[in-house]
Design a protein around this motif. Structure first.
Motif, PDB file in Angstrom:
ATOM      1  N   HIS A 197      -6.295  -1.921  -4.087  1.00 54.88           N
ATOM      2  CA  HIS A 197      -5.488  -2.693  -3.144  1.00 54.88           C
ATOM      3  C   HIS A 197      -6.394  -3.366  -2.110  1.00 54.88           C
ATOM      4  O   HIS A 197      -6.224  -4.551  -1.795  1.00 54.88           O
ATOM      5  CB  HIS A 197      -4.455  -1.787  -2.463  1.00 54.88           C
ATOM      6  CG  HIS A 197      -3.668  -2.479  -1.412  1.00 54.88           C
ATOM      7  ND1 HIS A 197      -2.661  -3.366  -1.707  1.00 54.88           N
ATOM      8  CD2 HIS A 197      -3.749  -2.436  -0.056  1.00 54.88           C
ATOM      9  CE1 HIS A 197      -2.154  -3.843  -0.574  1.00 54.88           C
ATOM     10  NE2 HIS A 197      -2.797  -3.289   0.427  1.00 54.88           N
ATOM     11  N   GLU A 198      -7.373  -2.628  -1.603  1.00 55.15           N
ATOM     12  CA  GLU A 198      -8.322  -3.192  -0.642  1.00 55.15           C
ATOM     13  C   GLU A 198      -9.115  -4.329  -1.272  1.00 55.15           C
ATOM     14  O   GLU A 198      -9.301  -5.387  -0.651  1.00 55.15           O
ATOM     15  CB  GLU A 198      -9.280  -2.110  -0.146  1.00 55.15           C
ATOM     16  CG  GLU A 198      -8.642  -1.083   0.738  1.00 55.15           C
ATOM     17  CD  GLU A 198      -9.562   0.091   1.046  1.00 55.15           C
ATOM     18  OE1 GLU A 198     -10.779  -0.002   0.781  1.00 55.15           O
ATOM     19  OE2 GLU A 198      -9.056   1.112   1.542  1.00 55.15           O
ATOM     20  N   ARG A 199      -9.580  -4.126  -2.513  1.00 56.87           N
ATOM     21  CA  ARG A 199     -10.338  -5.169  -3.218  1.00 56.87           C
ATOM     22  C   ARG A 199      -9.461  -6.396  -3.467  1.00 56.87           C
ATOM     23  O   ARG A 199      -9.902  -7.528  -3.347  1.00 56.87           O
ATOM     24  CB  ARG A 199     -10.885  -4.643  -4.542  1.00 56.87           C
ATOM     25  CG  ARG A 199     -11.858  -3.490  -4.416  1.00 56.87           C
ATOM     26  CD  ARG A 199     -13.253  -3.973  -4.066  1.00 56.87           C
ATOM     27  NE  ARG A 199     -14.156  -2.877  -3.868  1.00 56.87           N
ATOM     28  CZ  ARG A 199     -14.991  -2.396  -4.787  1.00 56.87           C
ATOM     29  NH1 ARG A 199     -15.021  -2.917  -5.985  1.00 56.87           N
ATOM     30  NH2 ARG A 199     -15.785  -1.394  -4.489  1.00 56.87           N
ATOM     31  N   TYR A 214       0.820  -1.205   0.000  1.00 54.46           N
ATOM     32  CA  TYR A 214       0.000   0.000   0.000  1.00 54.46           C
ATOM     33  C   TYR A 214       0.861   1.265   0.000  1.00 54.46           C
ATOM     34  O   TYR A 214       0.484   2.273  -0.586  1.00 54.46           O
ATOM     35  CB  TYR A 214      -0.995   0.002   1.161  1.00 54.46           C
ATOM     36  CG  TYR A 214      -0.369   0.191   2.519  1.00 54.46           C
ATOM     37  CD1 TYR A 214      -0.250   1.460   3.071  1.00 54.46           C
ATOM     38  CD2 TYR A 214       0.102  -0.887   3.256  1.00 54.46           C
ATOM     39  CE1 TYR A 214       0.335   1.649   4.312  1.00 54.46           C
ATOM     40  CE2 TYR A 214       0.681  -0.706   4.492  1.00 54.46           C
ATOM     41  CZ  TYR A 214       0.796   0.558   5.013  1.00 54.46           C
ATOM     42  OH  TYR A 214       1.380   0.739   6.238  1.00 54.46           O
ATOM     43  N   ALA A 232      -5.528   2.649  -4.099  1.00 61.72           N
ATOM     44  CA  ALA A 232      -5.751   2.188  -2.720  1.00 61.72           C
ATOM     45  C   ALA A 232      -7.022   1.341  -2.640  1.00 61.72           C
ATOM     46  O   ALA A 232      -7.037   0.301  -1.968  1.00 61.72           O
ATOM     47  CB  ALA A 232      -5.839   3.379  -1.767  1.00 61.72           C
ATOM     48  N   LEU A 233      -8.074   1.775  -3.312  1.00 63.03           N
ATOM     49  CA  LEU A 233      -9.315   0.997  -3.341  1.00 63.03           C
ATOM     50  C   LEU A 233      -9.071  -0.365  -3.991  1.00 63.03           C
ATOM     51  O   LEU A 233      -9.532  -1.393  -3.489  1.00 63.03           O
ATOM     52  CB  LEU A 233     -10.406   1.758  -4.104  1.00 63.03           C
ATOM     53  CG  LEU A 233     -11.708   1.002  -4.351  1.00 63.03           C
ATOM     54  CD1 LEU A 233     -12.376   0.605  -3.039  1.00 63.03           C
ATOM     55  CD2 LEU A 233     -12.650   1.833  -5.214  1.00 63.03           C
ATOM     56  N   ASN A 272      -6.958  -7.369  -1.606  1.00 63.21           N
ATOM     57  CA  ASN A 272      -6.797  -8.063  -0.338  1.00 63.21           C
ATOM     58  C   ASN A 272      -8.040  -8.874   0.023  1.00 63.21           C
ATOM     59  O   ASN A 272      -7.917  -9.988   0.533  1.00 63.21           O
ATOM     60  CB  ASN A 272      -6.463  -7.082   0.778  1.00 63.21           C
ATOM     61  CG  ASN A 272      -5.012  -6.649   0.746  1.00 63.21           C
ATOM     62  OD1 ASN A 272      -4.203  -7.187  -0.025  1.00 63.21           O
ATOM     63  ND2 ASN A 272      -4.672  -5.667   1.553  1.00 63.21           N
ATOM     64  N   LEU A 273      -9.220  -8.330  -0.229  1.00 63.97           N
ATOM     65  CA  LEU A 273     -10.448  -9.085   0.015  1.00 63.97           C
ATOM     66  C   LEU A 273     -10.468 -10.371  -0.810  1.00 63.97           C
ATOM     67  O   LEU A 273     -10.837 -11.431  -0.319  1.00 63.97           O
ATOM     68  CB  LEU A 273     -11.686  -8.246  -0.325  1.00 63.97           C
ATOM     69  CG  LEU A 273     -12.170  -7.271   0.726  1.00 63.97           C
ATOM     70  CD1 LEU A 273     -13.295  -6.401   0.166  1.00 63.97           C
ATOM     71  CD2 LEU A 273     -12.631  -8.006   1.971  1.00 63.97           C
TER      72      LEU A 273
END
Length: 141
Positions: free
Chosen positions: A101-103, A77, A98-99, A105-106
């Motif tokens: 990256h979050e997706r 990140y 960043a979004l 990781n999910l």
């Protein structure tokens, strides 16, 4: 863009490490990113594959950008967050990365990936723009 106070703070806190740029490493990262970006545009692939390819292309390009500045980070990140300090990438694009990256990781850690074609299209576009910017930066070295 050069070093600034934010990067120095990340260096002091251990988020970044100083490491001289390695042209061969950067060329390899960019080659990988370019190939992945091209493959991510292959409509016959699944959404998950296209998203993964596009995300990893963006990360490789952002890492190249950071490496060209003489830094390295083990935190994925941070590689994206540093873009606002090391390039002309807007905060909007950084928030998109960043979004994603979050997706990512999910999907990676929880097995959930929402098929959002609009988000993928934005990721492909922003990654393409970042690719061009970092290629130009490499050409200046």
């Amino acid at each position: 863009m050069g070093s600034n106070e934010n990067l120095e703070n990340l260096l002091r806190s251990g988020g970044l490490k100083l490491e001289p740029p390695d042209r061969k490493e950067c060329e390899g990262l960019m080659r990988s990113a370019s190939d992945r970006l091209m493959d991510a545009k292959t409509a016959s692939l699944s959404f998950a594959s296209r998203f993964d390819l596009a995300y990893n292309a963006a990360h490789a390009i952002a890492l190249t950008n950071l490496r060209l500045q003489g830094y390295r980070s083990d935190k994925r990140y941070l590689v994206f967050q540093c873009l606002v300090h090391t390039s002309d990438v807007s905060k909007v694009h950084v928030r998109l990365f960043a979004l994603c990256h979050e997706r990512r990781n999910l999907a990676e850690y929880e097995g959930y990936l929402d098929e959002d074609e609009a988000l993928l299209a934005q990721l492909l576009d922003s990654t393409g723009r970042l690719l061009i910017a970092v290629q130009q930066q490499m050409g200046e070295l």
